[in-house]
Design an enzyme around this catalytic site. Structure first.
Site, short mmCIF file in Angstrom:
data_model
loop_
_atom_site.label_atom_id
_atom_site.label_comp_id
_atom_site.label_asym_id
_atom_site.label_seq_id
_atom_site.Cartn_x
_atom_site.Cartn_y
_atom_site.Cartn_z
N THR A 1 23.72 -0.31 -6.65
CA THR A 1 23.40 1.26 -6.89
C THR A 1 21.87 1.40 -7.31
O THR A 1 21.18 2.00 -7.01
CB THR A 1 24.10 1.94 -7.85
OG1 THR A 1 24.44 1.46 -8.92
CG2 THR A 1 25.45 2.23 -6.97
N LYS B 1 18.55 3.51 -6.38
CA LYS B 1 17.62 4.43 -7.08
C LYS B 1 16.18 4.04 -7.06
O LYS B 1 15.23 4.96 -7.07
CB LYS B 1 17.91 4.06 -8.66
CG LYS B 1 19.47 4.63 -8.86
CD LYS B 1 19.79 3.75 -10.56
CE LYS B 1 21.32 3.77 -10.76
NZ LYS B 1 21.68 2.85 -11.96
N LYS C 1 18.98 -5.34 -13.89
CA LYS C 1 20.47 -5.52 -13.69
C LYS C 1 21.12 -6.44 -14.56
O LYS C 1 20.43 -7.04 -15.20
CB LYS C 1 20.71 -5.85 -12.05
CG LYS C 1 19.87 -6.74 -11.62
CD LYS C 1 20.28 -7.35 -10.16
CE LYS C 1 19.52 -6.30 -9.22
NZ LYS C 1 20.23 -5.53 -8.48
N ARG C 2 22.40 -6.58 -14.60
CA ARG C 2 23.06 -7.52 -15.25
C ARG C 2 22.59 -8.82 -14.75
O ARG C 2 22.07 -9.02 -13.59
CB ARG C 2 24.56 -7.44 -15.26
CG ARG C 2 25.23 -6.25 -15.69
CD ARG C 2 24.94 -6.42 -17.23
NE ARG C 2 25.88 -7.33 -17.96
CZ ARG C 2 26.99 -7.34 -18.49
NH1 ARG C 2 27.40 -5.89 -18.73
NH2 ARG C 2 27.57 -8.21 -19.12
N LYS D 1 23.34 -12.43 -8.63
CA LYS D 1 22.34 -11.62 -8.29
C LYS D 1 20.75 -12.38 -8.21
O LYS D 1 19.83 -11.68 -7.94
CB LYS D 1 22.05 -10.54 -9.71
CG LYS D 1 23.25 -9.80 -9.59
CD LYS D 1 23.24 -8.81 -10.71
CE LYS D 1 24.44 -7.59 -10.75
NZ LYS D 1 24.42 -6.50 -9.93
N HIS E 1 35.84 -3.24 -6.13
CA HIS E 1 34.48 -3.38 -6.39
C HIS E 1 34.13 -4.93 -6.55
O HIS E 1 32.94 -5.12 -6.52
CB HIS E 1 34.23 -3.00 -7.97
CG HIS E 1 34.29 -1.28 -8.12
ND1 HIS E 1 33.08 -0.76 -7.83
CD2 HIS E 1 35.18 -0.43 -8.34
CE1 HIS E 1 33.18 0.54 -8.13
NE2 HIS E 1 34.67 0.76 -8.50
C1 PLP Z 1 22.27 1.45 -11.93
C2 PLP Z 1 22.51 0.87 -12.98
C3 PLP Z 1 23.04 -0.36 -13.00
C4 PLP Z 1 23.59 -1.11 -11.68
O1 PLP Z 1 22.41 -1.73 -10.98
P1 PLP Z 1 22.43 -2.76 -9.85
O2 PLP Z 1 21.12 -3.10 -9.58
O3 PLP Z 1 23.34 -2.10 -8.96
O4 PLP Z 1 23.57 -3.86 -10.47
C5 PLP Z 1 23.45 -0.92 -14.10
N1 PLP Z 1 22.93 -0.85 -15.29
C6 PLP Z 1 22.31 0.48 -15.48
C7 PLP Z 1 22.01 0.84 -16.68
C8 PLP Z 1 22.09 1.29 -14.34
O5 PLP Z 1 21.74 2.12 -14.31
#
Ligand code: PLP
Length: 817
Positions: A656, A660, A548-549, A554, A356
């Protein structure tokens, strides 16, 4: 679809309130009502689960087991109702009782048993396995405390414990009769059996136990219900009795507390704490429980362990469960008496590994000292695996190729010997995959080229995906309805069909409805913002979201640099910046990650300057929504116009979140990184804002990166950076952002923030221009929805099933319709 029996549902509901909770119906609280509904739904799940298991047993179906330290499953009520196909009748039933299902759903606590993307991926995979009627179970840990809850005090992140009511969750089934006794600590005594064969004895070990808890995972159309099995640690009674007999009551109680502490808490990623012995014990605990459970199930139907891999596939979600290599070998050799070579062949054919991350600091190693202390037999096995492996490296690359041996060895030499978990996982698996095309290429070329040249056939790509059930149908019901009205409902099971929406790209009526759905979602988010952080935002402004985190790679900082630039443009130059914009951030920083926490503080301080300034705040707003989690993502994503996916190229394995947002009709502003590249291939460059350096350009620039040059070249950047340095955004706490300033200005800034600033600003200007043509914007948003069928996790899981696991659907379409 499950058949909704109104009467029996009513009976279940009422009996639960009366006889389990012991209350008259009219005294039931909201929580009681929620639990009663979950109980009634749970009966459906269990019935279908029994049928599913019978089907698997009858078919002698090969099973996959997905081992992951994290499962970020989110709330389950609405998803279960939707997948069972009983959402509407259940809502009608509740309405008759005077209960609103939509409100009840919000009562459910979000189980936060994961950090972010990796855990959420595992949850999407379980949904897809069940929806494809495939035999696939998850194994994880039933933490008492999930990821911390985030609150904000004076702009600073504060962490609060998130106690997951795992003892009372309506979805969690305690299997109190089942347990596994696990050895830990102790010594290995070198002995021989009566035939003179080497027979090691693990002596003076201590014992603790793992108890399984199950969560039912319903597939779409309610035909298959698989399970997620989570283990809690407990003290072994046998062991306690010995101490009790010694009369040492205090010691016995201490021992109990120690054992139970193993599954007390989920470690936040990127924190130094993750190097602690307790975290290693957690990893061992998961592996030991899972492998025992898998073996027990195998032995119900089979006895020949030489064929184990014909019936069982095990996927390792990152290196955290890599100890499975040693544990499976231990059981096959020590307990099932297979000869080493056969056991090794079976182990490698059973296991597969997903990488990952390329960040070198995130590659897991554990000191030999800790392994020797905690799992001495496993360490012995790892040394044996390594010795045999090194012999093959010498055959392949020459006996004196010490450089190659040093790189590939499972043991990292140095002041302190360490076990490299990635090397162990690669050597012990028949498949090694990355999670997006570019990432899988970099795994081969950059991360482990030596292993790739030895075993090119092991390496493959499985681009991540997300489940459309949660990430469209459940979180954006109005969009789902619009799609279904247009093209029928089969897209939910087969997201490739969603391309049929392209036919509506010039249909003004459809585009208007599509735009209206987005507008309603934005209004709902505006209300939520008002209710949670007491800010008003203009629902007609551009909703630009980075959720995101919080992590330097990022690049929330890059986003902020641009926002500061817009602010200064309005404030100092008194210039128009086009359509009003609302920038929304959400995300947690690891508790020990100071830079990330400072970025959160800077977001708040910039937000304060912008939002309180009447000269600016009609054109610009900056919002931080605390406590990012699945349920918050489900509100944010349907309301986004613009999705920020701006990592430094080569650093985001896949992402991911990007998928979304695109599915829900947000246009991506992003770098050529991770799955953004494949999103671009699907949706086309006219429907996306790609900017900045690509992977090769990043690699070429990094050694020569001179941030000062960018400042000298661009007055806008210069002004922003001087504002940051001048305490303009921290008048009452001077100097607090100095370390952020210094790292941005350092040639060692591995994230190359300044290098992408100018193209990033230009991309945002293009967004501002394009947004002023609403119909064109809606068409392009629609193209994002229509062309992201590839990013269904169903597609991902089919590829894992065919190419890695060798498992199949256990219901054929033609048997059904
Ligand atoms: C999808 C998701 C992530 C991953 O987000 P990235 O933008 O790919 O880092 C992290 N936390 C939650 C709650 C999510 O639904």
């Amino acid at each position: 679809m499950a058949y909704f029996d109104f009467t029996s549902f009513e009976v279940s509901f009422q009996q639960y309130v009366k006889y389990v909770l012991g209350k008259p119906l009219d005294e039931a609280t909201k929580k009681d009502q929620l639990n009663a509904v979950c109980y009634a739904v749970g009966k459906y799940l269990m019935d279908i689960h029994f049928d599913t298991r019978k089907r698997y047993e009858k078919n002698k179906a090969k099973q996959v087991y997905y081992l992951s330290m994290e499962f970020l499953i989110g709330r389950l009520l609405s998803n279960n109702l939707l997948n069972l196909g009983i959402f509407d009748p259940c809502a009608r039933f509740l309405k008759k009782q005077g209960i609103d299902l939509e409100t009840l759903v919000e009562e459910e606590q979000d189980p936060a048993l994961g950090n972010g993307g990796l855990g959420r991926l595992a949850a999407c995979f379980l949904d897809s396995l069940a929806s494809l009627d495939m035999p696939g179970y998850g194994y994880g840990i039933n933490y008492d405390y999930g990821l911390f809850r985030q609150t904000i005090v004076n702009g600073y992140q504060q962490e609060r414990p998130d106690y997951w009511p795992n003892r009372s969750s309506p979805w969690l089934i305690r299997r109190s009769e089942e347990k596994y006794v696990l050895p830990i600590y102790g010594k290995i005594e070198e002995r021989q059996d009566k035939n003179g064969h080497y027979k090691p004895m693990w002596t003076r070990k201590k014992l603790f136990i793992g108890r399984p808890h199950d969560i039912m995972i319903a597939g779409h159309r309610g035909r298959t219900v698989n399970r997620l099995r989570l283990f809690s640690a407990a003290a072994s009674k046998d062991f306690d009795i010995d101490i009790f007999n010694d009369g040492d009551y205090i010691k016995a109680v201490k021992r109990k507390i120690q054992s139970e502490s193993v599954t007390k808490i989920l470690y936040p990623s990127d924190s130094k704490e993750t190097g602690k012995e307790l975290r290693f014990i957690q990893e061992y605990f998961l592996v030991a429980c899972a492998i025992r459970d898998i073996i027990r199930k195998f032995e119900k139907q089979h006895s020949d362990f030489e064929t184990f891999h014909d019936h069982v596939a095990i996927q390792l979600n990152d290196t955290h469960p890599a100890l499975a290599v040693a544990e499976l070998m231990r059981i096959l050799v020590d307990e099932k008496k297979l000869v080493w070579e056969t056991a090794w062949d079976v182990t490698v054919k059973t296991l597969a590994f997903t990488n990952h991350t390329l960040l070198p600091e995130a590659l897991e190693t554990w000191s030999v000292y800790i392994l020797n202390k905690v799992v001495p037999r496993h360490l012995q096995i790892i040394f044996e695996i390594n010795q045999r492996f090194i012999a093959r490296v010498k055959e392949r690359f020459g006996p004196d190729n010490h450089e190659m041996i040093a790189k590939m060895s499972i043991i990292q030499e140095g002041d302190e010997q360490k076990v490299r978990m990635a090397n162990l996982a690669i050597i012990g698996s028949h498949s090694v995959n990355g999670v997006a095309k570019i990432h899988s290429d970099l795994v081969k070329k950059q991360l482990v080229p030596e292993f790739y040249s030895m075993w090119p056939e092991k390496f493959n790509n499985k681009t991540n995906g997300v489940t459309p059930r949660r990430w469209i149908v459940a979180c954006n019901p109005e969009l789902a309805k619009l799609i279904t009205d247009a093209i029928g409902r089969r897209w939910i099971a087969d997201l490739d069909l969603i391309w049929e929406l392209e036919a509506f790209q010039n249909d003004p009526g459809f585009l208007e409805r599509y735009g209206a759905v987005k507008q309603a979602n934005k209004q709902a988010l505006a209300d939520y913002i008002r209710d949670t952080v007491s800010e008003t935002v203009d629902p007609l402004s551009i909703f630009d979201i980075q959720a995101k985190r919080i992590h330097e790679y990022k690049r929330q900082l890059l986003n902020l640099l641009h926002i500061m630039h817009l602010y200064l443009t309005v404030k100092e130059d008194k210039k128009d910046i086009g359509p009003p914009r609302t920038f929304i951030f959400s995300g947690k920083a690891a508790p020990g990650y100071h830079t990330a926490k400072l970025i959160i503080k800077l977001i708040h301080n910039v937000a304060h300057a912008v939002n309180t300034d009447p000269a600016v705040n009609r054109q610009l707003k900056v919002i931080f929504l605390p406590d990012y989690r699945v349920s918050l993502a489900e509100r944010l994503i349907p309301a986004a116009d613009v999705s920020e996916q701006i990592s430094t190229a080569g650093m985001e394995a896949s992402g991911t979140g990007n998928m979304k947002f695109a599915m829900n009709g947000a246009l991506t502003i992003g770098t050529l990184d991770g799955a953004n590249i494949e999103i671009l291939e699907q949706v086309g460059k006219e429907n996306m804002y790609i900017f900045g350096l690509d992977v090769d350009e990043v690699a070429a620039l990094r050694p020569n990166y001179q941030p000062k040059e960018y400042i000298e070249k661009d007055d806008r950047l210069k002004r922003v950076i001087y504002a940051l340095r001048s305490d303009r955004f921290s008048p009452s706490e001077p100097g607090i952002f100095r370390s952020l300033y210094n790292s941005l200005m350092s040639p060692g800034d591995s994230y190359l923030n300044f290098a992408d600033f100018i193209p990033y600003v230009a991309a945002h200007q293009a967004i501002a221009n394009d947004y002023q043509q609403p119909e064109k914007w809606s068409t392009r948003a629609l193209m994002n929805t229509a062309r992201t069928g590839f990013f269904s996790s169903d597609r991902t899981i089919k590829a894992y099933a065919d190419e890695i696991w060798g498992i199949r659907a256990q219901i054929r379409e033609k048997d059904l319709w």
